[in-house]
Structures are given as structure tokens and as C-alpha cells.
Motif scaffolding. Structure first.
Motif, mmCIF file in Angstrom:
data_model
loop_
_atom_site.group_PDB
_atom_site.id
_atom_site.type_symbol
_atom_site.label_atom_id
_atom_site.label_comp_id
_atom_site.label_asym_id
_atom_site.label_seq_id
_atom_site.Cartn_x
_atom_site.Cartn_y
_atom_site.Cartn_z
ATOM 1 N N ASN A 53 0.814 -1.227 0.000
ATOM 2 C CA ASN A 53 0.000 0.000 0.000
ATOM 3 C C ASN A 53 0.843 1.271 0.000
ATOM 4 O O ASN A 53 0.307 2.359 -0.034
ATOM 5 N N ASP A 54 2.182 1.122 0.014
ATOM 6 C CA ASP A 54 3.024 2.314 -0.081
ATOM 7 C C ASP A 54 4.110 2.084 -1.137
ATOM 8 O O ASP A 54 5.273 1.888 -0.799
ATOM 9 N N ASP B 282 5.760 3.906 -2.983
ATOM 10 C CA ASP B 282 6.887 4.838 -3.049
ATOM 11 C C ASP B 282 8.024 4.455 -2.098
ATOM 12 O O ASP B 282 9.129 4.993 -2.206
ATOM 13 N N HIS B 283 7.748 3.567 -1.168
ATOM 14 C CA HIS B 283 8.795 3.151 -0.227
ATOM 15 C C HIS B 283 9.104 1.669 -0.344
ATOM 16 O O HIS B 283 9.530 1.045 0.620
ATOM 17 N N THR B 284 8.834 1.077 -1.508
ATOM 18 C CA THR B 284 9.078 -0.355 -1.679
ATOM 19 C C THR B 284 9.808 -0.610 -2.991
ATOM 20 O O THR B 284 9.290 -0.301 -4.069
#
Lengths: 324, 553
Positions: free
Chosen positions: A86-87, A89-91
Motif C-alpha cells: 500500500n506504499d 513509493d517506499h518499496t
């Protein structure tokens, strides 16, 4: 030569900085989830941990990369995990060729390789054919004769079924009318060990996997599945240059990708970060010592590369009957 | 005499190495590493592999700050040792194995704690670990290059035969009820097959495709079976297979705890544990009762440890089994026999030193932890492999020297911390039980970063509670999950090699590579295993026929 390379890299890096600052700059606001689509201790894992340590050592990022191994099902676990985060941008994730083959073989996963964000390809790993020195074989022609004579008593060890190693073995069998028996292993290290112990007769290990036993003189490379000779093994011919059968070269991508749905700003940030990692002395040294090929590519170049790779793997897997 | 000659040959290098290892900065790294490892190992779920992996980036700082190339490795090796000592602590005090290597320690360590002898169990574990670690280091020093070739002689059929032997040694672990023990083993083996198969690359028992999912839901009486697909995330649940710790923590952390609560009916069941210097001394003196387990563990552990793909877990299990088998009083095992604590603890330390051997001399990790150590060495610019001993003596000998030092540090630190660990046992059970539940959940999550595994762990815990009430032994199931995956893979690789002919296991004359060689290791191991497996079944059968019950004998 090296200087030119560095200048070019520097220029690319600057270009990236320029594009990144032109857009709304993205900075991670929390530690970045750094997924590895293989288990601890394998080639992909070693490489990912090296990247992480370079980022840390050189202070390239404010927020750390946190490696997580998701090794289930030849990358199936990692790919479905990436699809569902769900994120995005950080994975980010370190990939190999199962990035192409697993979605092809497991359509039920509903994973589209092209949906991932093309952060950067760090290298292409190479494949060589190795035999034990006690086989008394020193050329590819002698290998063809001996393996042909022993039929299915000639055993090739490799990592996994329908994997890179399996694809190269299938090619040898088909192109040269051999009946080599392929035995899948869990990792390249175990294959290298069993070849050194003469439990199997040959392998198509990456250089990084076979290097130790090569340097000790236990195993010898016969042929490289590359376009040009490898600097680390200048005496080993390529299959193409031997000139028997169709031209054949095969590589494994070592690329970093962002989760599907990653914003353009975040993608630009990670591309810039990994351009710096690529340019670092540590990475260049590692790349050279493990005989890795390939330059840094990102963005649409990387997407084009993926498209050709997917097409090629679909053809290979269809030919071997792994998919319909 | 040859051995002594060899030992004196390496003595100057070793002396030099120990000298480097006791330099203040290296000694400090060893002490810090051991303490970190001890606590990481003591927490259920976190084992040496987590400790080493988490602290790997920190070693770059060490690498820059110290002049010795061996310093980062000394630190990581100390964590590894510390964790091996620490694994016993939660096995004994909480009854939950902190890591797979400490499963066998719960069998007798837990009963000892319940009898009020936790201090003695901990002291026994610490000293046995020290002896095992030191004996293994001695072997390592003298035989390292020679032994690396032994590892190469173990191919797929040999490893499978060894796994068979491991199963054989613990067939008697489940107690006298052989059918229930067999059920437990087969249930464990079944769980070990879940996930993606290495040999075929296909998913197994993961309810992967829509048709299977629909069928399951229909069987469960669900009405909306045909609707939304995928119905549940089967890849998330099962694709990694059933991880060992998920089952072990479920069985021991949840199942056993529920059973204890039920049995005690909320009464405090923990016996009082006193601790004083004199009790620790008595524990040390009492080691003479456990010398046999220690000796078996040290030798067997080292040998199994040097074989890649085996590692410390089978080593400790086999040592427990062999120690019980050769005991004059096998019935006392499982009731709090100090030998039953000493054997697996000596073995897991001995095996972890042994596992360093193929890692350093062949570049093949024998365990997940050594795999991370290997990655570390590559990053520091070392090339583990056949040439490491010749090319980098300034790395190898200080590291070996540090093995001796770390072992001494670890046993002292461990003994010093025993009062602290015993304080855990003085907590009222009404507080301890919830703490264990919480630790089980956190531990499972910490080990695999995954909520699905936490749910599976809870499910296994509830299932284990039911089976415990029905008096099924669960240790064999846990062991089968640990060894089942490797055993199956090696079995199938061997059968691929032999075109399905089982003769590859039992006949030395089976032609593997078309060159007519003879292979003796696998057949000998297989035959020993077959005899060990058949024996108790035959004895049980004879007793049954004579109409006796097992308890009469």
C-alpha cells in the motif's frame, strides 16, 4: 578507458539529478522496504546486501534500505507482495530472471512484469559451462563427444526447474543432440560444491558461484554463453565464436525495480540513488571481480529491455513445454 | 602421532592468531558480540541468523576502524556463538525453543526447570556448549583443510542416507506409542511438502488455483464460493511453505502453554528456583553426570556440522537420539536427564563451528547463518573457498584464535547472566503465560516479517493443544518439518540421478556416472538407519504378539 566510463557515468548521474530536481523532488519519509526475491545467502541476496552497505557506507540516502527476503515460489511470493503493497513509493526490489519467467509460468498470480517501475539495471550476470578437471576435458568439442557418449549418465546440476540454468541446459541438449540429465538444486553454491565433489559432471554456474573452485583448480570453464569473451576468463571462447550451431548468448538481469504504482518522482529518486551506487568504487570493483557485464540502464531503456526479455523467455518456455 | 605432528605444525600460526584475537579491540568486540548473541538467541523467534544479518552493515564500521582484517568476522562469529548458548535459555526457562538448533534442549531442559533444577540445566547447557565449541575448534584447527574434502564426498544420496539416520535416531523419542509417533512424523512430513517444490517448480498444497479454492470453500459449506476470485491470498499464506519456527512456536509457545494452564487449573505451577554461587558450583561439579552426552554431542555435532545442507539442527537432534539410545536408562530421558540437555547443547555449538569449515574452505554455507557470514566475507573483499587458508592467513588464524577466546568469553558471560534468566521463572505463572503468548507472536513475526505466519502459528498452537490432550507426541512432527524438506529434496535428486532405482541408496555397486566406481558411504549409512528404524518396531511387534504392554517391560 576507466576514466571515460566514469565521466560518462558522472554525466548520467548529473542528468538524473537535473530531471529529478525538475520534477517535484521526492525524499523517502521512512525506511525503505528493500525486497529480495531470493533466499538469504544466494547470489541475489549477496548483491542486495552489497548495495545496501554501499548506500550506508557512502551516506547516499537519509533513510536506510531495509532488506527483506521473500524467497517463496521462485519469486512468486515477492512479486505478489510487491503488487499488493500500500506504499509503493517506499518499496523497491532486487530482481533476477524469475522476474520474467515466474509471471509467464504462473498466470494465476496475475502479475504483469511491465507494471513495475524501472529503477535501474545494475548488471547482467553471465553463464559459463564448467566441468571437473578430472574429466580430462579441456574444450567444448571434447565435452560434446564425452557427454554424447555417456548419454543420460552425464548429469548437469543447476538452480531450480525451468530456471536460467535449465534454459541453458535445454539449449545444449537441443542444439547439439545431447541427452544430458538436468538435476535441480536449491542454490548455485550447492551446485558448485557437488561439481567440485564430482557428484555431478557439469554446471552452468555464474562466475561468482564457481570462482572459488576455479581458482583452486578443481573446475574448469569450457565455454562462455556471452557475446564477447569475459575479461576474467580471456582464454575461454564464447559459444558463438566456436561457431557450432545457432548463435546463443544468455544473461541474467540484476536489476532494481519499484513496486507497481510508484510515483514518477519516487522513481526518479531511486534511479538517482542507484546511479550513484553503480558508480561507486565498491560496486565497480565487485562487478569486475565477479565478471558481471552490462551497463546501467533505467527508465524506458530498461522497459524496452524487459519487453525483449519477456518475449524471448516466452519463446524459450514454450519450446521446452514449460508453458503452452 | 600424525595428528600431533600436524598440530605442532600449525601451532605458531595459531599462537599468532590468538595473540591478535586478544588485542583489546578484538576482545571487546568478542565480548559485545557474545552478549548481543546471547540475548538474540534467548528470544524465541530470533536466532543467530537474525542477529548476524541485522548487524552485518555495522561490520563495515568495524572494518574501517580496526587494522585487522579479521575484526568484523570476530564480531559476527561471537554473535553466532552467543546465540548458540542463548538458544538453550528460552528452551529451558520458557519451554519454547529459541531456534531450531535448541529444539532437543527442551526435551529434558524443560522438565528439569519444572522440577526446580533450572539453574542446573542452565549450567549444564553452558558448560556442555563450552566443551562442544572448544573440541570443535580444536578439530577445526588441526583438520580444516583435510576435512573439507569429506564434505565434497557427500552428494545427494549420502545426504539423504544421513537424513534417514537422523529420523532413525529419534523414532524412539515419541515414547512407547509407536502408531501415534508414526502419525506425528507423517503429519510433519506432510507439512514439509507445502509450498513451491524445488524439483518440479510447481506449487503444492497451497490451494493456488481458483478451482481448488472454490472446491475447498464449497466443502466448507460457503455459499458465495463461485464469487470473487482470488478468494484468499493463498500465495501469501503458503508459498514459503510451513516454516519450522511457525510450527515450533505454535506447538511449544501456545499449545503447551494452553495445556499447562488447563492441567494446573490456574494454580501456580512454577517451582521455586533458588540461585546462589554455591548452587552454580554444584551445577558445575554435577557435570560429571553429563559427560557422556557432552562427548557424544561434541563429536557427532562437529561431524554433522561440516556437511553442507545438514548443519546444527540435525546434529543436535541426532546427538540427543544417540545419547538416549546408548544410555543405560533411556526412560529417564524426557524426564529431566542432564545428559539430555548436554548432548544437544554440546552438539549445536560443535556443529556451528563445524559449519564454518565448508563455509571457509569451500565457500559453501552449511547453515543459514553461515550463508550470511559468507555474504559478509565477500563484501569485505575476501574470497571464501579452497584458497582462503593459503591466501589470507592474516584473516584465517586470528579468526580461529577468536573461536577459542569467544568460547571462554561466552561461557563466563553465560554463567554470570544465569541469575537474571532465572528471575524469569520467579514470575507468577499468571504473568508468565501471557508474556509467553506475546513473545510467541512477536517472535514469529520477527522471524519472517509476515502476518500470515503469525496466524498459522496460532492455528498450529490450537491444533497442538488438541493433539496434546489426545496424548499424541508432537516433537516428532516438529523434527519432521525441520528435516523433511531437505530429506525429500535429496531423495528426489538421488532418484533423478538413478532413474528411479533405489539401489543408489543401498548398493555400493550402483553405477552413478557411467564409470563403474563404487560408492560406500550412502549404503553403509542407509543400512545402519534401516536397522535402527526396524529394531523398535520389531520389538514392539513381538511384545504385542505376546500380549504384553510396553509398560511391563
Amino acid at each position: 578507458m576507466n576514466l571515460v566510463k566514469k565521466l560518462v557515468l558522472g554525466a548520467t548521474a548529473l542528468g538524473m539529478v537535473a530531471t529529478a530536481t525538475a520534477a517535484v523532488a521526492f525524499e523517502p519519509s521512512k525506511p525503505v522496504d528493500f525486497v529480495i526475491m531470493a533466499g538469504k545467502g544466494g547470489g541475489a541476496d549477496k548483491m542486495a546486501r552489497l548495495m545496501q552497505s554501499i548506500v550506508e557506507k557512502e551516506g547516499l540516502a537519509d533513510k536506510p534500505l531495509v532488506p527483506t527476503n521473500k524467497s517463496g515460489g521462485s519469486g512468486a511470493e515477492a512479486l505478489t507482495y510487491m503488487k499488493g503493497v500500500n506504499d509503493p513509493d517506499h518499496t523497491i526490489m532486487v530482481t533476477l530472471n524469475s522476474f520474467f519467467t515466474t509471471p509467464l509460468r504462473q498466470p494465476g498470480l496475475k502479475v504483469d512484469s511491465m507494471a513495475f517501475a524501472p529503477v535501474g539495471r545494475m548488471a547482467e550476470d553471465t553463464f559459463l559451462l564448467w566441468v571437473h578437471k578430472d574429466e580430462g576435458i579441456s574444450t567444448f568439442q571434447e565435452f560434446l563427444a564425452e557427454a554424447g557418449k555417456r548419454g543420460n549418465k552425464w548429469v548437469m546440476g543447476g538452480t531450480g526447474k525451468n530456471s536460467e540454468d535449465n534454459i541453458v541446459t535445454d539449449h545444449l541438449n537441443k542444439a547439439f543432440g545431447l541427452d544430458i540429465k538436468y538435476i535441480p538444486y536449491k542454490g548455485g553454491g550447492a551446485v558448485a560444491k557437488d561439481l567440485a565433489g564430482k557428484q555431478i559432471q557439469s554446471s552452468v554456474n555464474n562466475p561468482s558461484e564457481a570462482l572459488g573452485f576455479y581458482e583452486s583448480g578443481d573446475v574448469i570453464p569450457l565455454v562462455a554463453f556471452t557475446n564477447e569473451r569475459l575479461p576474467l576468463f580471456p582464454e575461454v571462447p564464447t559459444l558463438n565464436e566456436i561457431g557450432i550451431g545457432e548463435p546463443f548468448a544468455y544473461f541474467m538481469q540484476r536489476a532494481v525495480v519499484g513496486a507497481p504504482g510508484m510515483s514518477d518522482e519516487a522513481q526518479a529518486y531511486y534511479t538517482e540513488l542507484f546511479t550513484k551506487v553503480y558508480a561507486s568504487d565498491d560496486w565497480q570493483k565487485y562487478k569486475k571481480s565477479k565478471s558481471l557485464m552490462g551497463d546501467f540502464i533505467s527508465g524506458s531503456d530498461l522497459e524496452d529491455y524487459w519487453a525483449t526479455q519477456i518475449e524471448r523467455h516466452e519463446k524459450i518456455l514454450k519450446a521446452s513445454g514449460a508453458i503452452k | 602421532m600424525d595428528i600431533f605432528a600436524q598440530f605442532f605444525d600449525v601451532l605458531p600460526a595459531l599462537q599468532q592468531g590468538i595473540w591478535v584475537a586478544v588485542q583489546p579491540h578484538n576482545l571487546a568486540l568478542a565480548v559485545i558480540g557474545v552478549i548481543v548473541g546471547l540475548f538474540v538467541g534467548a528470544l524465541p523467534g530470533l536466532g543467530s541468523v537474525n542477529g548476524v544479518a541485522i548487524l552485518l552493515p555495522f561490520t563495515f564500521v568495524i572494518n574501517e576502524a580496526t587494522p585487522d582484517p579479521a575484526s568484523p568476522m570476530i564480531f559476527l562469529a561471537a554473535i553466532y556463538y552467543g546465540a548458540m548458548y542463548g538458544g538453550a535459555i528460552s528452551s529451558i526457562t520458557l519451554g519454547i525453543p529459541g531456534a531450531s538448533t535448541a529444539v532437543a534442549t527442551t526435551f529434558d531442559g524443560r522438565p528439569m526447570a519444572l522440577q526446580g533444577n533450572a539453574d542446573r540445566a542452565l549450567v549444564t547447557a553452558a558448560i556442555a556448549s563450552f566443551v562442544g565449541g572448544t573440541i570443535a575448534t580444536l578439530f577445526f584447527t588441526v583438520f580444516a583443510p583435510a576435512l573439507s574434502s569429506v564434505a565434497l564426498d557427500f552428494g545427494n544420496p549420502e545426504i539423504f542416507a544421513l537424513m534417514l539416520l537422523a529420523f532413525a535416531t529419534f523414532i524412539g523419542l515419541g515414547g512407547d506409542d509407536i502408531p501415534k509417533t508414526m502419525f506425528s512424523i507423517f503429519f510433519g512430513l506432510l507439512l514439509a511438502t507445502v509450498g513451491f517444490d524445488t524439483i518440479s517448480g510447481e506449487p503444492r498444497l497451497i490451494f493456488f488455483n481458483e478451482r481448488e479454492q472454490t472446491a475447498v470453500l464449497e466443502a466448507l459449506g460457503s455459499t458465495d464460493a463461485a464469487s470473487s476470485v482470488p478468494i484468499f491470498n493463498s500465495v501469501g499464506w503458503f508459498s514459503r511453505g510451513i516454516q519450522f519456527l511457525v510450527l515450533a512456536i505454535g506447538v511449544y509457545g501456545i499449545g503447551e502453554m494452553l495445556w499447562t494452564i488447563n492441567e494446573s487449573r490456574y494454580k501456580v505451577t512454577m517451582t521455586e528456583t533458588k540461585i546462589s554461587a554455591s548452587r552454580i558450583m554444584r551445577g558445575i561439579v554435577g557435570m560429571k553426570d553429563a559427560w557422556k552426552g557432552t562427548a557424544i554431542g561434541s563429536l557427532l555435532g562437529f561431524f554433522v556440522g561440516i556437511l553442507p545442507a545438514a548443519g546444527a539442527t540435525p546434529g543436535s537432534l541426532m546427538s540427543y537420539g544417540v545419547s538416549k539410545m546408548t544410555s543405560r536408562d533411556p526412560k529417564s530421558y524426557g524426564q529431566g536427564n542432564p545428559d539430555g540437555v548436554a548432548a544437544p547443547e554440546a552438539a549445536n555449538n560443535s556443529a556451528s563451528t563445524g559449519a564454518m569449515l565448508p563455509m571457509m574452505t569451500l565457500g559453501i554455507p552449511g547453515s543459514p547463518t553461515t550463508a550470511v557470514l559468507l555474504a559478509g566475507m565477500v563484501i569485505w573483499g575476501l574470497e571464501p573457498g579452497p584458497r582462503l587458508f593459503e591466501d589470507r592467513p592474516e584473516f584465517v588464524w586470528p579468526l580461529i584464535g577468536s573461536f577459542y577466546i569467544s568460547n571462554i568469553v561466552a561461557v563466563l558471560v553465560n554463567l554470570a547472566f544465569i541469575p537474571l534468566f532465572l528471575a524469569v521463572l520467579r514470575m507468577p505463572f499468571t504473568i508468565l503465560a501471557p508474556v509467553i503468548f506475546v513473545l510467541s507472536i512477536i517472535g514469529t513475526y520477527a522471524a519472517y516479517d509476515n502476518m500470515y505466519d503469525v496466524w498459522l502459528m496460532v492455528l498450529f498452537g490450537l491444533g497442538a493443544y488438541m493433539l496434546r490432550i489426545l496424548d499424541y507426541p508432537l516433537a516428532p512432527a516438529v523434527l519432521a518439518v525441520v528435516l523433511g524438506g531437505t530429506a525429500e529434496q535429496k531423495l528426489r535428486q538421488s532418484l533423478l540421478l538413478s532413474d528411479g532405482d533405489f539401489a543408489i541408496f543401498y548398493s555400493p555397486f550402483f553405477d552413478r556416472d557411467g564409470k563403474g566406481q563404487e560408492w560406500w558411504i550412502a549404503p553403509i549409512t542407509t543400512w545402519i538407519a534401516v536397522i535402527l528404524i526396524a529394531l523398535p518396531i520389531v520389538v514392539w511387534g513381538i511384545r504385542k504378539m505376546r500380549g504384553q504392554t510396553a509398560a511391563d517391560v
